[in-house]
Design a protein around this motif. Sequence first.
Motif, short mmCIF file in Angstrom:
data_model
loop_
_atom_site.label_atom_id
_atom_site.label_comp_id
_atom_site.label_asym_id
_atom_site.label_seq_id
_atom_site.Cartn_x
_atom_site.Cartn_y
_atom_site.Cartn_z
N ASP A 13 0.84 -1.20 0.00
CA ASP A 13 0.00 0.00 0.00
C ASP A 13 0.87 1.25 0.00
O ASP A 13 1.57 1.54 0.97
CB ASP A 13 -0.91 -0.02 1.24
CG ASP A 13 -1.87 1.16 1.28
OD1 ASP A 13 -1.91 1.92 0.30
OD2 ASP A 13 -2.57 1.29 2.29
N PHE A 14 0.82 2.00 -1.11
CA PHE A 14 1.57 3.24 -1.24
C PHE A 14 0.74 4.46 -0.82
O PHE A 14 1.23 5.58 -0.89
CB PHE A 14 2.00 3.45 -2.70
CG PHE A 14 2.99 2.45 -3.22
CD1 PHE A 14 4.35 2.71 -3.17
CD2 PHE A 14 2.57 1.25 -3.77
CE1 PHE A 14 5.27 1.80 -3.67
CE2 PHE A 14 3.47 0.33 -4.27
CZ PHE A 14 4.83 0.60 -4.22
N ILE A 93 -2.00 -0.92 -3.86
CA ILE A 93 -2.89 0.24 -3.77
C ILE A 93 -2.03 1.49 -3.82
O ILE A 93 -1.04 1.60 -3.09
CB ILE A 93 -3.71 0.23 -2.46
CG1 ILE A 93 -4.57 -1.03 -2.37
CG2 ILE A 93 -4.58 1.48 -2.36
CD1 ILE A 93 -5.30 -1.18 -1.03
N GLU A 94 -2.38 2.42 -4.71
CA GLU A 94 -1.65 3.68 -4.75
C GLU A 94 -2.62 4.82 -4.96
O GLU A 94 -3.70 4.64 -5.52
CB GLU A 94 -0.56 3.65 -5.83
CG GLU A 94 -1.03 3.45 -7.25
CD GLU A 94 -1.18 4.76 -8.00
OE1 GLU A 94 -0.98 5.83 -7.39
OE2 GLU A 94 -1.53 4.70 -9.18
N GLN A 95 -2.21 6.01 -4.52
CA GLN A 95 -3.13 7.14 -4.45
C GLN A 95 -2.48 8.42 -4.98
O GLN A 95 -2.89 9.52 -4.65
CB GLN A 95 -3.56 7.32 -2.99
CG GLN A 95 -4.82 8.12 -2.74
CD GLN A 95 -5.16 8.10 -1.27
OE1 GLN A 95 -5.49 7.06 -0.72
NE2 GLN A 95 -5.04 9.24 -0.60
N SER A 122 -5.57 1.98 -8.36
CA SER A 122 -5.24 3.40 -8.20
C SER A 122 -6.48 4.14 -7.71
O SER A 122 -7.57 3.97 -8.24
CB SER A 122 -4.80 4.00 -9.54
OG SER A 122 -3.62 3.37 -10.02
N ILE A 123 -6.30 4.99 -6.69
CA ILE A 123 -7.38 5.82 -6.17
C ILE A 123 -6.99 7.28 -6.40
O ILE A 123 -5.96 7.75 -5.89
CB ILE A 123 -7.61 5.58 -4.67
CG1 ILE A 123 -7.88 4.11 -4.38
CG2 ILE A 123 -8.77 6.44 -4.17
CD1 ILE A 123 -7.95 3.78 -2.88
N ASP A 197 -9.09 1.42 -11.80
CA ASP A 197 -9.04 2.89 -11.77
C ASP A 197 -10.23 3.39 -10.95
O ASP A 197 -11.36 3.40 -11.41
CB ASP A 197 -9.11 3.42 -13.21
CG ASP A 197 -9.21 4.93 -13.30
OD1 ASP A 197 -8.98 5.61 -12.28
OD2 ASP A 197 -9.52 5.43 -14.40
N ILE A 198 -9.97 3.80 -9.70
CA ILE A 198 -11.02 4.32 -8.83
C ILE A 198 -10.95 5.85 -8.81
O ILE A 198 -9.92 6.42 -8.44
CB ILE A 198 -10.86 3.80 -7.38
CG1 ILE A 198 -10.93 2.26 -7.35
CG2 ILE A 198 -11.91 4.42 -6.46
CD1 ILE A 198 -12.27 1.70 -7.76
#
Length: 360
Positions: A13-14, A93-95, A122-123, A197-198
């Motif tokens: 989780d990034f 998970i990256e944001q 990706s969020i 792609d969120i």
Amino acid sequence: MSEQPLSGITIVDFSTLLPGPLASLMLAEAGATVIKIERPGGEDMRFFPPRVGPASALYAMLNRGKTCVEADLKKPADRDKVLALVDRADVVIEQFRPGVMQRVGLGSDVLMARNPRLVHCSITGFGQRGPRSGEAGHDLNYMALTGLLALSCGTAEAPVLPPAQLADIGGGSFPAVINILLALFARERTGKGAVIDIAMCDAMFTFALFAHAKLAATGVLPGNGEDLLTGGSPRYRIYPASDGGLIAVGALEEKFWSALCEAVDLGPEFRDDTRDPAATVAALAARFAAYDTGHWSKVLAAADCCATPLATLEEALRDPHFMERGLFDHIVETGGHRLPATVMPIAPAFRGPGSASAPL
């Protein structure tokens, strides 16, 4: 249960702050191993008030049970360390804003080529493509830009902020968890991972379902505070009691409306609330203003009519119903302190131990 549903699943989780960390926390609560990648010195949430000793309570509550690895993604040695973790992971998970991961050599194309079974989520606020994809924004901006906030925002003289981060949680965390689980389920059949792609904005249109239905059916968009569930009906409003307490009325169905009218002794001329809604609102307001909150609490509970006093968070935390359901039984330990853990929408049968530490 002997084994949790996500036992054996590893997540790298990034993400930082709220949306991604809450998503990975939900997955961790169901048994996943979460490795949290933070920049040297730690992510911003570590420094958010309130603090418990040296630690941020928010950071501790969002990151219980995770392992933290610090890495400067611009340094080749640190990037190689992170790549080795991703190679063995099931989910990333990256944001970051679109393009950031690509610029440091950790784009989804690179990670998926190394690990084809990877689920890469990706969020972002606006998604990976579209004219706004590179714009900065926060929860309030996403609600404002999608028309959701305009449905109930108070007046120009006294604008009202929503009491929760609907876009961060309802548009980011929840859709991320749902789609990650769907991708893991699909992987069991296909053997292939997925790129997800969120966009936090997207789900705000889902929250505006009632307004969309009205617009589609009638061509008329409800104005600020005018729709059935935003203050346009006497049956779904907040009324002050004589002591300043507030009563939340949600008596939408006819049986509950009739029971409410009987309970508060509303005059028969006001019970057809479609004839003159404003007059009914005024009459109901007058009835509630005649007695204090304690009186109405007993009367409305006996009537079972979907009307309840507003509780403070402190009162809700002491509510015997929520306590009996075990919502507050889990504990997060940080720096020698014990805090109640974030309440998770995960079935008790799937959750892990009641106590876990936050990464230091």
